[in-house]
Scaffold this motif. Sequence first.
Motif: not given
Length: 279
Positions: A160-163, A171-177, A186-187
């Motif tokens: 949710v926070l990544a979104g 952005l269209d998408e984000v990478m999560v570590l 990704a999200m």
Amino acid sequence: MSRQFINFNGDIVPAEQQVLTVANRGFKYGDGLFESMRLLKGELKFAELHSERIRKGLKLLKMDSWSSVDTWFLREKAEELVRRNKTGPDARIRLTAFRDGEGLYSPSANNMAYVLEATKVTESTYTLNEKGLIIDVFEELTKPVNILSNLKTCNSLTFVLAGIFKNQNSLDEVMVLNDRGFLCEAMSCNVFVVYDRKLYTPALSEGCIAGVMRQVVIKLAKENGIELVEAQISPDILNEADEVFLTNAARGIQWVMGYNGKRYFNEISRFLNEKLNAL
């Protein structure tokens, strides 16, 4: 648009009807999991793999009746709901399963309850996106690696926070570590990276979702002579990669065009998408 329905514990009810109370454990504690699936041309794709993953997750969460969510159950319930919603032969299916019992952190019972949703989609194939995605790395919060990491649980605050980060930065998408600082996923997708003529994806031991489409793409790559490595991957590879693409069961394969100033190709993703639709 015609009236929409959901399946709540085997009963078809209007989608707007209240079916949960404030005592619901999914609401209170995130005590459940979910699975996204795709109906294409009237067929629930990879139903066996989805049912296997759901049952493993329910068993790990110690819910009773986990074995009842088999391939027949998924196909029968999805097709019934699609007919009722008049979505046509192509739809996105979501099953949310939760523990149906009272109690605080310690549940009074371990009965499984579920909600099934069906939403119409317009594509009758897995369609590779024409415009590549623009991504960045979300670093504010990492994903812990533990026995629950490979599940799609109802506790999704990291994503949710990544979104929110994605929306704030257009952005269209984000990478999560993961909590070790390595690429996890990704999200809403698994991650694949083409580097030095090899295809890399984070290993399950890195905490990524054990995605059904991830499993399918790995199999397709190996069958078509593409060297694939499941590994611990530094996010720095995004600055050197030739290609990056994302996978999930609802959308198939989506290629990434850019990260910071880096631009990518889509040769392998296009090839694998063709093989996916040929299955």
